[in-house]
Motif scaffolding. Structure first.
Motif, short mmCIF file in Angstrom:
data_model
loop_
_atom_site.label_atom_id
_atom_site.label_comp_id
_atom_site.label_asym_id
_atom_site.label_seq_id
_atom_site.Cartn_x
_atom_site.Cartn_y
_atom_site.Cartn_z
N GLN A 141 6.54 -8.76 11.25
CA GLN A 141 6.01 -8.82 12.63
C GLN A 141 6.67 -7.78 13.54
OE1 GLN A 141 6.46 -12.95 13.76
NE2 GLN A 141 4.63 -13.57 12.61
N SER A 142 7.74 -7.17 13.04
CA SER A 142 8.39 -6.11 13.82
C SER A 142 7.56 -4.83 13.68
CB SER A 142 9.80 -5.86 13.31
OG SER A 142 9.74 -5.10 12.11
N ASP A 143 7.97 -3.82 14.43
CA ASP A 143 7.27 -2.53 14.30
C ASP A 143 7.91 -1.63 13.24
OD1 ASP A 143 5.41 -3.10 16.27
OD2 ASP A 143 6.80 -2.51 17.88
N ALA A 144 8.82 -2.21 12.46
CA ALA A 144 9.54 -1.39 11.48
C ALA A 144 8.62 -0.92 10.36
CB ALA A 144 10.70 -2.19 10.89
N ARG A 145 9.00 0.19 9.77
CA ARG A 145 8.32 0.68 8.56
C ARG A 145 8.85 -0.20 7.43
NH1 ARG A 145 8.99 7.21 9.63
NH2 ARG A 145 7.51 7.25 11.36
N ALA A 146 8.26 -1.38 7.29
CA ALA A 146 8.89 -2.40 6.46
C ALA A 146 8.19 -2.58 5.12
CB ALA A 146 8.91 -3.73 7.20
#
Ligand SMILES: NC(=O)c1ccc[n+]([C@@H]2O[C@H](COP(=O)([O-])OP(=O)(O)OC[C@H]3O[C@@H](n4cnc5c(N)ncnc54)[C@H](OP(=O)(O)O)[C@@H]3O)[C@@H](O)[C@H]2O)c1
Length: 304
Positions: free
Chosen positions: A141-146
């Protein structure tokens, strides 16, 4: 990705140690970070260590992994498995760098009957699985390149795990009762680490693509019950002079534990092959390598 190092969390753990081994072998710059410098129970250490390290990518192998103890340590399990990863993800998003976060087959309830794919509904049976599932969601749900990697039944030559426990137990007990009604995918930590570093290499060479984001199942090929896994462990161990105990198949009901385990948590790893072109070796081969390493390591000593 530049000369800046890869930050490896949980570097004292089974996977963390294997990641460090693989990163060193590949000649990568990395910072091996244990709990003394990055502690999810002390959120400020996560941020300060991140800023000190200035990483180009984060590999999060730190987690609360004691499945039974999680049932009575709910807050600590969530601090390590959800809150800490959420902080890491926010930091990675701000720095616009990839985060590879490790999760588990225990997010599933084991009732599907065929191997799980990444889009299957989650339904954890215990606190550990629920806290890891919450961690997956926080990261995604974060904006990280996950990238979230779900793996299973990890074992290694140098840490406490099922394989070591088996060999240790057989030295004093002629007969071992082993659960034969839970099926999963035994996975060598070193094979998982090698796959993770392969992904890192792909990201470094061709850069991040939006389609990289999401969940990937990563496990050794094939599947086994704990009883079948134990049989293979002793096939190899016997060749190294260990005693082969009688292995008595039992049911989960015969071996009650504080946390319920999924009956069948096999992971389908097709997406990994299709997206990154990575295929792990069979678990039997992995077991042969790891047990051989375990029993030929310094003086052949296996201690719990
Ligand atoms: N083990 C399995 O069978 C299995 C199966 C499926 C998925 N996984 C997942 O695979 C990953 C790696 O597992 P593993 O077997 O390598 O685990 P492990 O051997 O238990 O290592 C866990 C690592 O996390 C660290 N850690 C624990 N709590 C922490 C905290 N609050 N703050 C910072 N660090 C903390 C530990 O440090 P200390 O050494 O100081 O305790 C250790 O370095 C985890 O995400 C796990 O959920 C594991």
């Amino acid at each position: 990705m530049s000369d800046r190092p890869i930050l490896i969390t949980g570097s004292t753990g089974q996977l963390g140690t294997a990641l460090v081994t693989c990163a060193a072998a590949a000649g990568l710059q990395y910072v091996a970070s244990d709990r003394s410098v990055l502690n999810f129970d002390k959120p400020d250490t996560v941020e300060s260590h991140f800023f000190r390290t200035k990483p180009s990518l984060v590999l999060n192998a730190a987690a609360w992994t004691d499945v039974n103890a999680a049932e009575r340590n709910i807050e600590a399990a969530y601090r390590a498995n959800r809150n800490g990863p959420a902080i890491l993800a926010a930091l990675c998003a701000r720095a616009m760098i990839p985060l590879i976060h490790i999760s588990t087959d225990y997010v599933f309830d084991g009732t599907k009957g065929i191997p799980y794919v990444e889009t299957d509904a989650v339904a954890p049976l215990g606190v550990y699985g629920a806290s890891k599932e919450a961690g997956e969601r926080a990261v995604l749900q974060s904006d990280a390149r996950a990238i979230v990697i779900r793996t299973a039944w990890l074992f290694s030559a140098g840490h406490r795990n099922f394989a070591r426990t088996m060999i240790q137990a057989a030295r004093s007990a002629p007969q071992l009762s082993i659960v034969a009604d839970q099926r999963g995918t035994p996975t060598a930590a070193i094979d998982l680490a090698s796959a993770v570093l392969h992904i890192v290499d792909i990201l470094r060479r061709r850069g991040w693509r939006d389609s990289d984001r999401g969940i990937f199942h990563v496990a050794n090929r094939g599947d086994a019950t704990w009883h079948e896994f134990a049989k293979q462990i002793f096939n190899v161990a016997e060749a190294h002079g260990e005693v082969r105990p009688k292995l008595l198949p039992i049911t989960s009901a015969d071996w009650p534990t504080p946390a319920q385990r999924p009956a069948d948590s096999r992971l389908d790893c097709t997406k990994l092959r299709q997206h990154f072109g990575i295929d792990l070796p069979n678990w039997r081969d992995a077991t042969r390598r790891v047990i051989t390493e375990m029993l030929t390591a310094r003086e052949g000593q296996v201690s719990p």
